[in-house]
Enzyme design. Structure first.
Site, PDB file in Angstrom:
ATOM      1  N   ASP A 172      11.682   3.627  -4.021  1.00  0.00           N
ATOM      2  CA  ASP A 172      10.848   4.872  -3.616  1.00  0.00           C
ATOM      3  C   ASP A 172      11.638   5.870  -3.416  1.00  0.00           C
ATOM      4  O   ASP A 172      13.028   6.551  -3.321  1.00  0.00           O
ATOM      5  CB  ASP A 172      10.519   4.068  -1.846  1.00  0.00           C
ATOM      6  CG  ASP A 172       9.110   5.025  -1.970  1.00  0.00           C
ATOM      7  OD1 ASP A 172       8.530   6.200  -1.419  1.00  0.00           O
ATOM      8  OD2 ASP A 172       7.901   4.678  -1.636  1.00  0.00           O
ATOM      9  N   VAL A 176       9.746   7.802  -9.565  1.00  0.00           N
ATOM     10  CA  VAL A 176       8.834   6.271 -11.105  1.00  0.00           C
ATOM     11  C   VAL A 176       8.357   7.847 -11.956  1.00  0.00           C
ATOM     12  O   VAL A 176       8.428   6.857 -13.340  1.00  0.00           O
ATOM     13  CB  VAL A 176       7.422   5.665 -10.773  1.00  0.00           C
ATOM     14  CG1 VAL A 176       7.945   4.911  -9.504  1.00  0.00           C
ATOM     15  CG2 VAL A 176       6.659   6.747 -10.510  1.00  0.00           C
ATOM     16  N   TYR A 188      -7.287  11.728 -10.694  1.00  0.00           N
ATOM     17  CA  TYR A 188      -6.807  10.624 -10.690  1.00  0.00           C
ATOM     18  C   TYR A 188      -7.304   8.960 -11.314  1.00  0.00           C
ATOM     19  O   TYR A 188      -7.314   8.184 -11.665  1.00  0.00           O
ATOM     20  CB  TYR A 188      -7.482  10.281  -8.857  1.00  0.00           C
ATOM     21  CG  TYR A 188      -7.179   8.836  -8.089  1.00  0.00           C
ATOM     22  CD1 TYR A 188      -5.345   9.000  -7.379  1.00  0.00           C
ATOM     23  CD2 TYR A 188      -7.882   7.825  -8.210  1.00  0.00           C
ATOM     24  CE1 TYR A 188      -4.908   7.805  -6.714  1.00  0.00           C
ATOM     25  CE2 TYR A 188      -7.110   6.497  -6.970  1.00  0.00           C
ATOM     26  CZ  TYR A 188      -6.091   6.326  -6.955  1.00  0.00           C
ATOM     27  OH  TYR A 188      -5.631   5.382  -6.211  1.00  0.00           O
ATOM     28  N   LYS A 202      -5.733   5.842 -12.726  1.00  0.00           N
ATOM     29  CA  LYS A 202      -6.244   4.501 -12.922  1.00  0.00           C
ATOM     30  C   LYS A 202      -6.530   3.823 -13.822  1.00  0.00           C
ATOM     31  O   LYS A 202      -6.881   2.623 -14.076  1.00  0.00           O
ATOM     32  CB  LYS A 202      -6.776   4.741 -11.704  1.00  0.00           C
ATOM     33  CG  LYS A 202      -6.059   4.830 -10.534  1.00  0.00           C
ATOM     34  CD  LYS A 202      -4.833   4.388 -10.472  1.00  0.00           C
ATOM     35  CE  LYS A 202      -3.814   4.693  -9.266  1.00  0.00           C
ATOM     36  NZ  LYS A 202      -2.494   3.854  -8.825  1.00  0.00           N
ATOM     37  N   THR A 222      -3.343   2.727   4.900  1.00  0.00           N
ATOM     38  CA  THR A 222      -2.382   2.689   4.642  1.00  0.00           C
ATOM     39  C   THR A 222      -2.601   4.246   4.752  1.00  0.00           C
ATOM     40  O   THR A 222      -3.161   4.548   5.098  1.00  0.00           O
ATOM     41  CB  THR A 222      -2.473   2.696   2.791  1.00  0.00           C
ATOM     42  OG1 THR A 222      -2.557   3.616   2.088  1.00  0.00           O
ATOM     43  CG2 THR A 222      -2.144   1.817   2.600  1.00  0.00           C
ATOM     44  N   THR A 266      -5.057   7.290   3.039  1.00  0.00           N
ATOM     45  CA  THR A 266      -5.850   6.329   3.083  1.00  0.00           C
ATOM     46  C   THR A 266      -6.003   7.748   4.745  1.00  0.00           C
ATOM     47  O   THR A 266      -7.443   7.765   5.140  1.00  0.00           O
ATOM     48  CB  THR A 266      -6.678   5.820   3.052  1.00  0.00           C
ATOM     49  OG1 THR A 266      -6.497   5.142   3.782  1.00  0.00           O
ATOM     50  CG2 THR A 266      -7.491   5.127   1.792  1.00  0.00           C
TER      51      THR A 266
HETATM   52  P1  NAP Z   1       1.021   5.106  -0.408  1.00  0.00           P
HETATM   53  O1  NAP Z   1       0.824   4.726   1.643  1.00  0.00           O
HETATM   54  O2  NAP Z   1       1.021   6.574   0.025  1.00  0.00           O
HETATM   55  O3  NAP Z   1       2.132   4.279  -0.605  1.00  0.00           O
HETATM   56  C1  NAP Z   1       2.558   4.871  -2.196  1.00  0.00           C
HETATM   57  C2  NAP Z   1       4.283   4.704  -1.535  1.00  0.00           C
HETATM   58  O4  NAP Z   1       4.392   5.661  -3.506  1.00  0.00           O
HETATM   59  C3  NAP Z   1       5.108   6.174  -1.324  1.00  0.00           C
HETATM   60  O5  NAP Z   1       6.217   5.906  -0.180  1.00  0.00           O
HETATM   61  C4  NAP Z   1       5.247   7.088  -2.348  1.00  0.00           C
HETATM   62  O6  NAP Z   1       5.667   8.294  -1.482  1.00  0.00           O
HETATM   63  C5  NAP Z   1       5.626   6.863  -4.078  1.00  0.00           C
HETATM   64  N1  NAP Z   1       5.977   7.638  -4.562  1.00  0.00           N
HETATM   65  C6  NAP Z   1       4.662   8.578  -4.674  1.00  0.00           C
HETATM   66  N2  NAP Z   1       5.219   8.952  -5.912  1.00  0.00           N
HETATM   67  C7  NAP Z   1       6.254   8.601  -6.019  1.00  0.00           C
HETATM   68  C8  NAP Z   1       7.003   8.740  -6.918  1.00  0.00           C
HETATM   69  N3  NAP Z   1       6.696   9.114  -7.719  1.00  0.00           N
HETATM   70  N4  NAP Z   1       8.451   7.897  -7.350  1.00  0.00           N
HETATM   71  C9  NAP Z   1       8.201   6.836  -6.472  1.00  0.00           C
HETATM   72  N5  NAP Z   1       7.378   7.030  -5.382  1.00  0.00           N
HETATM   73  C10 NAP Z   1       6.747   7.555  -5.396  1.00  0.00           C
HETATM   74  O7  NAP Z   1      -0.078   4.632  -0.716  1.00  0.00           O
HETATM   75  P2  NAP Z   1      -0.918   3.430  -0.472  1.00  0.00           P
HETATM   76  O8  NAP Z   1      -2.232   3.421  -0.560  1.00  0.00           O
HETATM   77  O9  NAP Z   1       0.300   1.474  -0.152  1.00  0.00           O
HETATM   78  O10 NAP Z   1      -1.091   2.898  -2.314  1.00  0.00           O
HETATM   79  C11 NAP Z   1      -0.434   2.472  -3.073  1.00  0.00           C
HETATM   80  C12 NAP Z   1      -0.893   2.050  -4.437  1.00  0.00           C
HETATM   81  O11 NAP Z   1      -2.793   1.658  -4.362  1.00  0.00           O
HETATM   82  C13 NAP Z   1      -0.925   4.140  -5.541  1.00  0.00           C
HETATM   83  O12 NAP Z   1      -0.611   3.902  -6.572  1.00  0.00           O
HETATM   84  C14 NAP Z   1      -2.496   4.001  -4.817  1.00  0.00           C
HETATM   85  O13 NAP Z   1      -3.229   4.983  -6.467  1.00  0.00           O
HETATM   86  C15 NAP Z   1      -2.903   2.470  -5.088  1.00  0.00           C
HETATM   87  N6  NAP Z   1      -3.994   2.390  -4.403  1.00  0.00           N
HETATM   88  C16 NAP Z   1      -4.452   3.439  -3.078  1.00  0.00           C
HETATM   89  C17 NAP Z   1      -5.933   2.599  -2.734  1.00  0.00           C
HETATM   90  C18 NAP Z   1      -6.029   3.136  -1.090  1.00  0.00           C
HETATM   91  O14 NAP Z   1      -7.242   3.074  -0.873  1.00  0.00           O
HETATM   92  N7  NAP Z   1      -4.556   2.931   0.134  1.00  0.00           N
HETATM   93  C19 NAP Z   1      -6.551   2.087  -3.392  1.00  0.00           C
HETATM   94  C20 NAP Z   1      -6.330   2.112  -4.246  1.00  0.00           C
HETATM   95  C21 NAP Z   1      -5.638   1.772  -4.820  1.00  0.00           C
HETATM   96  P3  NAP Z   1       6.003   9.917  -1.228  1.00  0.00           P
HETATM   97  O15 NAP Z   1       5.163   9.538   0.182  1.00  0.00           O
HETATM   98  O16 NAP Z   1       7.289  10.487  -1.099  1.00  0.00           O
HETATM   99  O17 NAP Z   1       5.190  10.229  -2.303  1.00  0.00           O
END
Ligand code: NAP
Length: 250
Positions: A36, A63, A155, A159, A190, A193
């Site tokens: 991360d 990444v 987005y 996806k 999370t 959101t």
């Molecule tokens: P999150 O709480 O924002 O966590 C995502 C993590 O990825 C953060 O620690 C972020 O760090 C890290 N990250 C972002 N860009 C990066 C990079 N270039 N290299 C390495 N790490 C990076 O998100 P989450 O809600 O857990 O989401 C996890 C996954 O599920 C994502 O792919 C998201 O699109 C997907 N998703 C989420 C939801 C939802 O409702 N939460 C729904 C559908 C899909 P930084 O904060 O530094 O960017």
């Protein structure tokens, strides 16, 4: 334990769903590497795993960097001897209509969500082949399956790319016993959101569109990812696991 003897790498594992998966995987017997940008949060997850008697490692990873991925996979194999499971979870969100999206906005989201998944998969495959097989889980979204007015075209496109990249890789590497599946979460509570959930109007609008009537928790998704990581899903590849409270069933 469901992941006894396995080594897993989780991108974006410092918080949110990735952190929940790291903690759950470790409880189920896996050695876990977290990649991360968020070092402090990532190291805290590693400490939590160690305090509970598990083994974990933090690797600083962007990444979007191919050399970064190579270093991250090498550090994981150096510490734990192999790589069995990769969760391409790191992702970023965006909002706006097509006319408002700049080329920079488009590239930023496509780079992290789509290119990041490609680069992680590319870096993991040689090690998984060496290990005799593996499981790659790509985190897409319900927004990788259908359109929606309140998200953003880049987005959805990123996806959707994760969804079909998953199927292409699944077919190409089935003979190597490397399984590749995608997971499609709905709205999950999370940090990603947080702003939407804090605004009562946006919260009500979102929850009223979810048949099960609530945001999902990170663990709701982590249980599905755990299943795909384990040998319990050994006849699944190229599949889509939707965990969205019924959102896309309407
Ligand atoms: P999150 O709480 O924002 O966590 C995502 C993590 O990825 C953060 O620690 C972020 O760090 C890290 N990250 C972002 N860009 C990066 C990079 N270039 N290299 C390495 N790490 C990076 O998100 P989450 O809600 O857990 O989401 C996890 C996954 O599920 C994502 O792919 C998201 O699109 C997907 N998703 C989420 C939801 C939802 O409702 N939460 C729904 C559908 C899909 P930084 O904060 O530094 O960017």
């Amino acid at each position: 334990m469901r992941l006894e003897g396995k080594v897993a790498f989780i991108s974006g594992g410092a918080r949110g769903m990735g952190a929940a998966e790291a903690l759950m995987f470790a409880r189920e017997g896996a050695k876990v590497a977290i990649g991360d940008l968020l070092e402090d949060e990532g190291r805290k997850v590693v400490e939590q795993i160690a305090e509970a008697g598990g083994q974990a490692l933090f690797v600083r990873l962007d990444v979007t960097s191919e050399s970064g991925w190579q270093r991250a996979v090498a550090a994981t194999v150096g510490a734990f001897g192999k790589l069995d499971v990769l969760v391409n979870n790191a992702g970023i969100r965006a909002q706006g209509r097509v006319e408002d999206v700049t080329v920079e906005d488009w590239d930023r989201v496509m780079n992290v969500n789509a290119k990041g998944t490609f680069l992680g998969t590319k870096a993991a495959i040689p090690e998984m082949r060496r290990a005799g097989g593996g499981s790659i889980i790509n985190i897409s979204s319900q927004l990788g399956l259908v359109g929606n007015a309140s998200s953003s075209p880049q987005y959805h496109a990123s996806k959707g790319a994760v969804r079909l990249f998953t199927k292409a890789a699944a077919i190409q590497y089935a003979k190597d016993a490397i399984r590749v599946n995608s997971v499609h979460p709905g709205p999950i509570a999370t940090p990603m959101t947080e702003a939407g959930r804090a605004d009562p109007k946006r919260y009500e609008k979102m929850v009223s569109g979810i048949p099960l009537g609530r945001y999902g928790e990170s663990e709701d998704v982590a249980y599905g990812v755990l299943f795909l990581a384990s040998n319990e899903s050994s006849f699944m590849t190229g599949s889509e696991l939707v965990i969205d409270g019924g959102w896309t069933a309407q």
